[in-house]
Design an enzyme around this catalytic site. Structure first.
Site, PDB file in Angstrom:
ATOM      1  N   ARG A  32      66.361  70.332  35.513  1.00  0.00           N
ATOM      2  CA  ARG A  32      65.162  70.627  34.746  1.00  0.00           C
ATOM      3  C   ARG A  32      65.173  72.053  34.196  1.00  0.00           C
ATOM      4  NH1 ARG A  32      59.203  68.232  36.259  1.00  0.00           N
ATOM      5  NH2 ARG A  32      58.098  69.185  34.544  1.00  0.00           N
ATOM      6  N   LYS A  78      63.077  64.687  27.389  1.00  0.00           N
ATOM      7  CA  LYS A  78      62.400  65.366  28.487  1.00  0.00           C
ATOM      8  C   LYS A  78      62.179  64.430  29.667  1.00  0.00           C
ATOM      9  CE  LYS A  78      58.961  68.496  30.019  1.00  0.00           C
ATOM     10  NZ  LYS A  78      57.944  69.501  29.734  1.00  0.00           N
ATOM     11  N   HIS A 102      60.223  84.371  26.471  1.00  0.00           N
ATOM     12  CA  HIS A 102      59.163  84.978  27.288  1.00  0.00           C
ATOM     13  C   HIS A 102      59.148  86.487  27.124  1.00  0.00           C
ATOM     14  CE1 HIS A 102      58.778  81.283  30.120  1.00  0.00           C
ATOM     15  NE2 HIS A 102      57.825  81.286  29.230  1.00  0.00           N
ATOM     16  N   GLU A 159      60.405  73.371  19.897  1.00  0.00           N
ATOM     17  CA  GLU A 159      60.691  72.592  21.107  1.00  0.00           C
ATOM     18  C   GLU A 159      61.414  71.284  20.764  1.00  0.00           C
ATOM     19  OE1 GLU A 159      60.231  73.509  24.292  1.00  0.00           O
ATOM     20  OE2 GLU A 159      58.800  75.159  24.195  1.00  0.00           O
ATOM     21  N   HIS A 176      63.980  80.099  26.532  1.00  0.00           N
ATOM     22  CA  HIS A 176      62.722  80.559  27.122  1.00  0.00           C
ATOM     23  C   HIS A 176      62.818  81.937  27.764  1.00  0.00           C
ATOM     24  CE1 HIS A 176      61.332  76.578  26.202  1.00  0.00           C
ATOM     25  NE2 HIS A 176      60.159  76.802  26.754  1.00  0.00           N
ATOM     26  N   LYS A 222      53.655  68.983  34.896  1.00  0.00           N
ATOM     27  CA  LYS A 222      53.257  70.354  35.227  1.00  0.00           C
ATOM     28  C   LYS A 222      51.813  70.566  34.795  1.00  0.00           C
ATOM     29  CE  LYS A 222      57.607  72.900  35.067  1.00  0.00           C
ATOM     30  NZ  LYS A 222      58.311  74.036  34.439  1.00  0.00           N
ATOM     31  N   ASN A 252      64.586  75.196  29.895  1.00  0.00           N
ATOM     32  CA  ASN A 252      64.230  76.577  29.591  1.00  0.00           C
ATOM     33  C   ASN A 252      65.136  77.209  28.539  1.00  0.00           C
ATOM     34  OD1 ASN A 252      61.973  76.799  31.244  1.00  0.00           O
ATOM     35  ND2 ASN A 252      63.257  77.126  33.046  1.00  0.00           N
ATOM     36  N   ARG A 285      41.397  65.910  46.183  1.00  0.00           N
ATOM     37  CA  ARG A 285      42.838  65.776  46.473  1.00  0.00           C
ATOM     38  C   ARG A 285      43.578  64.888  45.485  1.00  0.00           C
ATOM     39  NH1 ARG A 285      41.008  64.969  51.771  1.00  0.00           N
ATOM     40  NH2 ARG A 285      40.752  66.961  52.831  1.00  0.00           N
ATOM     41  N   GLU A 341      61.959  70.260  39.596  1.00  0.00           N
ATOM     42  CA  GLU A 341      62.584  71.433  39.014  1.00  0.00           C
ATOM     43  C   GLU A 341      63.474  72.184  39.968  1.00  0.00           C
ATOM     44  OE1 GLU A 341      59.917  74.331  37.262  1.00  0.00           O
ATOM     45  OE2 GLU A 341      61.244  74.450  35.556  1.00  0.00           O
ATOM     46  N   HIS A 349      54.041  80.598  21.651  1.00  0.00           N
ATOM     47  CA  HIS A 349      55.121  80.268  22.585  1.00  0.00           C
ATOM     48  C   HIS A 349      56.306  79.625  21.848  1.00  0.00           C
ATOM     49  CE1 HIS A 349      57.161  78.875  26.189  1.00  0.00           C
ATOM     50  NE2 HIS A 349      57.141  77.634  25.711  1.00  0.00           N
TER      51      HIS A 349
END
Lengths: 365, 365
Positions: free
Chosen positions: B242, B228, B253, B186, B249, B144, B246, B122, B238, B266
């Site tokens: 946040r 960031k 994507h 980025e 993105h 993340k 993107n 946990r 998010e 990416h």
């Protein structure tokens, strides 16, 4: 019906308790209205309570027909592989971060479904609908979720709080007696560890609980959940006081492991473990002998053994508790009783008292 | 060396940035001293930087020799099966809740190792040592963690903050040029989305970054991480701001998916996506044409394509972005630019501007 709030800041949530709660749409509406919902249940509970839940979800205004995920019954399915199957079902149905999970079942279903909710797209909201007494007073409060690994129980998991818990005492009417008794062990635990008044209430009303009187059940569940919620709110991540919830569990785990998982129910082992903790506390002079006797008597009246099985001698017990030659006794911490309603975690216990306690098995008693 | 603090209340943590940071034991001592530590790395990075890390962990006073877990390199291993292998290694070595994980590698290693840390018993503490520019400015900040599912990237995971991030700019000296450029995408993103001064600094100093000058790299990384960290601190889960991260993105994507995962890095796809967002913003009158040109020019100077590949026509692009007949355009939200340093999330965009932007592929340009 009663509502108990678990205070955890922005993660606070209500516990609804009473007969017929799972049929009341209002318990579900705040979390589920307009949402896509997956119901995770098992092959025993699903057929018994699925239709009632399906009707209240519809009345609560969920979006679409719920995705129904019925797991096979049993702790052997509490694995990462089962969680992955659930995640696959959610992805196939294109569930997104706004979708929800409802766990309908006992502790195993709740732990699995809660963990799936914890890690699906980095966490989605879920609702617990626990159907066993044990799950109602223990695993549905506190946010522990997870599964077993072949090398250990509950070794994989997350802390992930439900957004609501719906405890329908009607579901206890069909609970096997043995599971009812195992659940009562955890109920008694709350009285012993921190609530002397509740302990006294249990002495007076245990027969009503064994007779499944709804009002008495609702009261006992509410007090148990309130005790646990108070501890969890003070220590969400289990760094201190939450350890007191393990009263009876160190002895109990040794019994569960030593007898082979599944031979003893968790609650049965905890009941015996608490009786052992009470006797050991009395031997150390922490607990008045009369109070230890009251603890043992209540555990016994709940239909639980107060002595460990004869198969486990003291040496084996110590091994199972992790006290072998390589580990000094000082490292083991036990939850003992300073009084009824006054548990305390200690590494500074009397090893002779422990030895005496382990020597008294069901055969010797 | 510089220290940047990510302010997240009790989950706050420092980011250490500079040449040789991974060799400085002080970066690790507060989290790892006296603890058992597992280092998760891959077969490319481990041989390059493993010894340096091993020496600083020893100097930081970790307990025992670190458990060394070397994964095969590549995103195809970013799976639940790999996480389970890590958990098994930790259990076999009897790691407990006080043990720690150190992630040494790029974003894939960090995501996998961080997720293993999130769900082992946990949750245990972990430290990120990101070795690619992309991981240093993006995936190592924000908590993340996660892995891919056959049905979608990053579909399984948790939010789990590291206890420290150690960014050693020396590790960029061996980074393939293509990965450096992808990381710069980025970096440029932070300037475009919220920091006009940083954007201007990048225009002036991009050549120093491409030449891997340590001081310039440290500055660019610090500013990127600060941007960031500020966004993450304001919106850890998010739900709002946040989403601005993107920028580029949604287009990116679509390119990554449309060209087959792995064909475009990416960061490469994000660079192109940002150029598209800039042109679309200018078409809508949100961004001055001269500013859109500055954005495109900087992306181009970083060695990144500013137009999508000719293989992806507008119809296919829309399909990849999820805008088919069944989904109304209103459901798609795009991050566009109101100015340099001023990104905004909107569902209320001009579909003609989008169509124009999609029509201009590398062939047409």
């Amino acid at each position: 019906m009663e509502i108990l709030n678990v205070e955890l800041g922005e993660r606070s949530y209500p516990i609804h308790i009473g007969p017929g709660e799972a049929a009341r749409a209002e318990c579900f509406t705040p979390v589920l209205e307009g949402r896509r919902v997956a119901v995770v249940t098992n092959s025993t509970v699903g057929p018994l309570y699925g239709e009632r839940l399906r009707a209240s979800l519809a009345a609560a205004g969920v979006r679409d027909e719920p995705l129904w995920i019925e797991l096979p019954d049993g702790e052997s399915h509490k694995s990462l592989a089962t969680v992955e199957q659930i995640l696959t079902r959610l992805l196939e149905a294109r569930f997104d971060r706004g979708s929800r999970i409802v766990a309908l079942g006992g502790g195993v279903v709740g732990d699995i479904a809660g963990f799936a909710a914890a890690i699906y797209q980095r966490g989605i909201h879920f609702v617990q609908v626990p159907t066993t007494l044990l799950a109602q007073v223990d695993s549905s409060v506190g946010g522990k979720t997870g599964v077993n690994h072949p090398l250990g129980k509950n070794m994989i998991g997350s802390f992930h709080q439900p957004r609501a818990v719906v405890i329908d005492t009607d579901s206890l009417q069909s609970l096997p007696t043995r599971e009812l008794r195992a659940g009562l062990a955890e109920v008694i635990k709350y009285g012993l560890m921190q609530d002397a008044d509740f302990f006294a209430w249990l002495e007076e009303h245990l027969d009503r609980l064994l007779a499944l009187e709804p009002e008495a059940l609702a009261h006992a569940i509410r007090r148990s959940c309130a005790c646990k919620a108070e501890v969890v709110a003070a220590d969400e991540r289990e760094s201190g006081r939450r350890a007191l919830l393990n009263l009876g569990h160190t002895f109990g785990h040794a019994i569960e492991t030593g007898m082979g998982y599944g031979a003893w129910l968790h609650g049965e082992a905890v009941g015996t473990g608490m009786a052992m903790a009470a006797r050991m506390s009395a031997r150390m002079g922490w607990l008045a002998p009369a109070d230890a006797a009251r603890a043992e008597a209540l555990i016994h009246r709940a239909g639980l053994d107060t002595y460990p099985p004869a198969e486990l001698d003291a040496a084996r017990f110590r091994e199972l508790m992790g006290i072998d030659k390589k580990v000094s006794e000082g490292r083991l911490r036990l939850v003992l009783l300073r009084g009824l309603g006054a548990a305390e975690l200690t590494a500074d216990f009397d090893d002779n008292a422990l030895q005496h306690t382990l020597d008294e098995t069901a055969r010797a008693a």
